[in-house]
Design a protein around this motif. Structure first.
Motif, PDB file in Angstrom:
ATOM      1  N   SER A  34       0.878  -1.368  -0.042  1.00 22.11           N
ATOM      2  CA  SER A  34       0.377  -0.065   0.239  1.00 22.11           C
ATOM      3  C   SER A  34       0.961   1.675   0.323  1.00 22.11           C
ATOM      4  O   SER A  34       0.558   2.003  -0.741  1.00 22.11           O
ATOM      5  CB  SER A  34      -1.032   0.207   1.084  1.00 22.11           C
ATOM      6  N   ASP A  35       2.324   0.745   0.330  1.00 22.00           N
ATOM      7  CA  ASP A  35       3.585   2.320   0.799  1.00 22.00           C
ATOM      8  C   ASP A  35       4.004   2.501  -1.083  1.00 22.00           C
ATOM      9  O   ASP A  35       4.187   1.611  -0.835  1.00 22.00           O
ATOM     10  CB  ASP A  35       3.746   2.439   1.559  1.00 22.00           C
ATOM     11  N   ALA A  36       3.925   3.427  -1.669  1.00 21.43           N
ATOM     12  CA  ALA A  36       4.392   3.870  -2.614  1.00 21.43           C
ATOM     13  C   ALA A  36       5.604   3.640  -2.474  1.00 21.43           C
ATOM     14  O   ALA A  36       6.771   3.453  -3.889  1.00 21.43           O
ATOM     15  CB  ALA A  36       3.872   4.932  -3.199  1.00 21.43           C
ATOM     16  N   SER A  37       6.509   4.117  -1.333  1.00 21.83           N
ATOM     17  CA  SER A  37       7.929   4.097  -1.410  1.00 21.83           C
ATOM     18  C   SER A  37       8.270   2.263  -1.386  1.00 21.83           C
ATOM     19  O   SER A  37       9.714   1.718  -1.797  1.00 21.83           O
ATOM     20  CB  SER A  37       8.234   4.653  -0.064  1.00 21.83           C
ATOM     21  N   ARG A  39       6.601   0.210  -3.169  1.00 19.72           N
ATOM     22  CA  ARG A  39       6.422  -0.889  -4.109  1.00 19.72           C
ATOM     23  C   ARG A  39       7.135   0.062  -5.124  1.00 19.72           C
ATOM     24  O   ARG A  39       7.567  -0.873  -5.912  1.00 19.72           O
ATOM     25  CB  ARG A  39       5.151  -0.268  -5.005  1.00 19.72           C
ATOM     26  N   SER A  40       8.441   1.254  -4.692  1.00 16.03           N
ATOM     27  CA  SER A  40       8.969   1.303  -5.628  1.00 16.03           C
ATOM     28  C   SER A  40      10.535   0.593  -4.821  1.00 16.03           C
ATOM     29  O   SER A  40      11.580   0.400  -6.469  1.00 16.03           O
ATOM     30  CB  SER A  40       9.795   3.151  -5.746  1.00 16.03           C
ATOM     31  N   ILE A  41      11.084   0.623  -4.061  1.00 19.10           N
ATOM     32  CA  ILE A  41      11.409  -0.533  -3.982  1.00 19.10           C
ATOM     33  C   ILE A  41      11.527  -1.627  -3.817  1.00 19.10           C
ATOM     34  O   ILE A  41      12.910  -2.160  -4.679  1.00 19.10           O
ATOM     35  CB  ILE A  41      11.993  -0.490  -2.126  1.00 19.10           C
ATOM     36  N   PHE A  42      10.429  -2.131  -3.820  1.00 23.64           N
ATOM     37  CA  PHE A  42      10.610  -3.886  -4.411  1.00 23.64           C
ATOM     38  C   PHE A  42      10.608  -3.348  -6.133  1.00 23.64           C
ATOM     39  O   PHE A  42      11.588  -4.664  -5.994  1.00 23.64           O
ATOM     40  CB  PHE A  42       8.808  -4.245  -3.881  1.00 23.64           C
ATOM     41  N   ARG A  43      10.044  -2.975  -7.047  1.00 22.65           N
ATOM     42  CA  ARG A  43      10.297  -2.865  -8.306  1.00 22.65           C
ATOM     43  C   ARG A  43      11.620  -2.702  -8.343  1.00 22.65           C
ATOM     44  O   ARG A  43      12.321  -3.254  -9.333  1.00 22.65           O
ATOM     45  CB  ARG A  43       9.961  -1.759  -8.687  1.00 22.65           C
ATOM     46  N   LEU A  44      12.362  -1.429  -7.735  1.00 18.83           N
ATOM     47  CA  LEU A  44      14.167  -1.842  -7.585  1.00 18.83           C
ATOM     48  C   LEU A  44      14.960  -2.536  -7.219  1.00 18.83           C
ATOM     49  O   LEU A  44      15.996  -2.588  -8.630  1.00 18.83           O
ATOM     50  CB  LEU A  44      14.745  -0.148  -6.786  1.00 18.83           C
ATOM     51  N   ASN A  45      14.679  -3.302  -6.199  1.00 17.73           N
ATOM     52  CA  ASN A  45      15.261  -4.432  -5.955  1.00 17.73           C
ATOM     53  C   ASN A  45      15.121  -5.452  -7.252  1.00 17.73           C
ATOM     54  O   ASN A  45      16.755  -6.085  -7.541  1.00 17.73           O
ATOM     55  CB  ASN A  45      14.372  -4.865  -4.358  1.00 17.73           C
ATOM     56  N   ASN A  46      14.077  -5.618  -7.359  1.00 21.69           N
ATOM     57  CA  ASN A  46      13.817  -6.970  -8.557  1.00 21.69           C
ATOM     58  C   ASN A  46      14.447  -6.660  -9.498  1.00 21.69           C
ATOM     59  O   ASN A  46      14.874  -7.499  -9.979  1.00 21.69           O
ATOM     60  CB  ASN A  46      12.397  -7.548  -8.359  1.00 21.69           C
ATOM     61  N   SER A  47      14.442  -5.595 -10.038  1.00 16.21           N
ATOM     62  CA  SER A  47      14.924  -5.097 -12.092  1.00 16.21           C
ATOM     63  C   SER A  47      16.373  -4.965 -11.477  1.00 16.21           C
ATOM     64  O   SER A  47      16.980  -5.527 -12.239  1.00 16.21           O
ATOM     65  CB  SER A  47      14.765  -3.646 -11.842  1.00 16.21           C
ATOM     66  N   HIS A  48      17.028  -4.752  -9.693  1.00 23.92           N
ATOM     67  CA  HIS A  48      18.395  -4.514 -10.146  1.00 23.92           C
ATOM     68  C   HIS A  48      19.274  -5.864 -10.219  1.00 23.92           C
ATOM     69  O   HIS A  48      20.096  -6.433 -10.696  1.00 23.92           O
ATOM     70  CB  HIS A  48      19.006  -4.227  -8.266  1.00 23.92           C
ATOM     71  N   TYR A  49      18.126  -7.346  -9.999  1.00 22.18           N
ATOM     72  CA  TYR A  49      18.380  -8.662  -9.598  1.00 22.18           C
ATOM     73  C   TYR A  49      18.730  -9.028 -11.383  1.00 22.18           C
ATOM     74  O   TYR A  49      19.020  -9.344 -10.953  1.00 22.18           O
ATOM     75  CB  TYR A  49      17.830  -9.587  -9.023  1.00 22.18           C
TER      76      TYR A  49
END
Length: 75
Positions: A34-37, A39-49
């Protein structure tokens, strides 16, 4: 024996489809936060991996050679 250009094109198209679907799945799963931050961290972490995995496997170089659109990895 090296792959012919048509075989490389087919490989590239298949890989692109897999990565697009993976990106859609990650975006969908990130919507559970629910928190936009978060969501962004999840996407960034997975994109980095994913980027690291592509680099380690050598597929990133194949994608660069085939004029990979950078929008596929963007959330």
């Amino acid at each position: 024996m090296s792959a012919s250009p048509p075989a490389l094109t087919v490989t590239f198209v298949c890989l692109e489809k897999v990565l697009v679907q993976l990106n859609l799945t990650l975006v969908t799963k990130s919507d559970a936060y629910s928190d936009a931050s978060l969501r962004s961290i999840f996407r960034l972490n997975n994109s980095h991996y994913l980027l690291g995995a592509l680099q380690r496997s050598g597929l990133l170089q194949l994608l660069k050679v085939n004029s990979w659109p950078t929008t596929v990895l963007s959330p």
